[in-house]
Design an enzyme around this catalytic site. Structure first.
Site, short mmCIF file in Angstrom:
data_model
loop_
_atom_site.label_atom_id
_atom_site.label_comp_id
_atom_site.label_asym_id
_atom_site.label_seq_id
_atom_site.Cartn_x
_atom_site.Cartn_y
_atom_site.Cartn_z
N ASP A 73 0.82 -1.21 0.00
CA ASP A 73 0.00 0.00 0.00
C ASP A 73 0.85 1.26 0.00
O ASP A 73 0.47 2.28 -0.57
CB ASP A 73 -0.93 0.00 1.22
N ASN A 147 -4.63 8.78 1.85
CA ASN A 147 -5.13 8.22 3.10
C ASN A 147 -5.51 9.28 4.13
O ASN A 147 -6.65 9.40 4.51
CB ASN A 147 -4.09 7.28 3.72
N HIS A 158 4.46 15.34 22.50
CA HIS A 158 3.95 16.22 23.54
C HIS A 158 2.54 16.67 23.17
O HIS A 158 2.10 16.52 22.03
CB HIS A 158 4.86 17.44 23.74
N THR A 188 -9.19 2.81 6.90
CA THR A 188 -8.70 1.49 7.33
C THR A 188 -7.20 1.52 7.61
O THR A 188 -6.58 0.47 7.76
CB THR A 188 -8.99 0.42 6.26
N TYR A 190 -4.18 4.50 9.42
CA TYR A 190 -3.81 5.11 10.70
C TYR A 190 -5.04 5.49 11.51
O TYR A 190 -5.10 5.33 12.74
CB TYR A 190 -2.94 6.34 10.41
#
Length: 292
Positions: A73, A147, A158, A188, A190
């Protein structure tokens, strides 16, 4: 040879010998079928092919009718961001891990691709996101993502303080480790790992998924894909950046905002005729099988 495709581009960034073997098999097979073939320059160099027509991704996008991406991908994302700008169809042979976008089986790719070349395929359009880092609406740095666009600290993890505006209307402020702005294609990826919803590819929607928010009330938000998202920052620290598909990073300086909107162009992705999105989800994510 049929008239569905005349010129075919071979694309990818091979990392191991098995991928190169697939590239070479594909090139020689297409040549024997009488197609005009353009090979991405790096692949031609790795295979030491002689008397072969080579080109950059942009040149393949301009000249070819179909691009076959060999790899995972990540390879597809890197190639598709460029190819989406052109009138070219794209299909992938999976040489990676999950393969949500590269759905041809490498062990059966020749037969599956033969059916596709005969015109037996499913076509769909996947929209991209455009991200701008700007100051007072003056465009400075720009990139695209298939994506997701992710806001995050540059080096050390942080908490970030920022405000989110949707269509220039204040939506919410947040203290978190970042924010994932995802397309249905990226839902589908991250976004899913961060607890975001799965969106079917045909939905005209964008998801905003908080990353480790400092409040229990923060939840993923789904908005219309025609909306424009603006991120504003307190800039108590100057090491923020956005990344596109985890491949391109744009730093954010003091006084700059981030604008994210749907691109004007789409990726023309095609699949074998027997492709099923829900079967792909079940296979890749290990969902339960039918009960009866």
């Amino acid at each position: 040879m049929n008239n569905h495709f005349k010129c075919i581009g071979i694309v990818g960034h091979p990392r191991h010998p098995t991928a190169l073997t697939t590239h070479e098999m594909l090139y020689r097979w297409l040549c024997t079928k009488g197609y005009e073939v353009i090979v991405e320059q790096q692949i031609a160099h790795e295979l030491q092919l002689k008397n072969v027509k080579t080109g950059t991704l942009a040149e393949i996008g301009q000249l070819a009718d179909l691009a076959v991406v060999v790899g995972g991908d990540g390879n597809m994302l890197g190639a598709a961001r460029t190819l989406a700008r052109y009138d070219i169809k794209v299909i992938g042979i999976n040489r990676g891990n999950l393969g949500f976008l590269t759905d041809l089986d490498p062990d059966n790719a020749q037969q599956q691709l033969a059916d596709v070349l005969e015109g037996h395929y499913i076509s769909e359009k996947r929209f991209l996101l455009e991200a701008q880092v700007c100051q007072q609406d003056c465009q400075k740095r720009i990139s695209t993502a298939i994506n997701e666009v992710v806001l995050h600290p540059g080096k050390v993890a942080h908490m970030i303080e920022f405000e989110v505006y949707i269509d220039e209307i204040f939506a919410f402020s947040q203290r978190s480790d970042g924010l994932i702005i995802s397309t249905p294609t990226g839902s589908t990826a991250y976004s899913l790992s961060a607890g975001g919803p799965i969106l079917t590819p045909s939905l005209d929607a964008i998801t905003l998924v908080p990353m480790f928010p400092h409040t229990l009330s923060a939840r993923p938000l789904v908005i219309n894909s025609s909306s424009t998202i603006r991120l504003r920052f307190s800039h108590r620290r100057n090491d923020l950046e956005i990344s596109c598909d985890s491949q391109i990073a744009l730093p954010i300086q003091e006084g700059e905002d981030v604008l994210i909107r749907r691109c004007d162009y789409h990726l023309n992705l095609i699949h074998p005729k027997d492709y099923s999105y829900f079967n792909t989800l079940s296979t890749k994510l290990g969902w339960s099988k039918k009960l009866f």
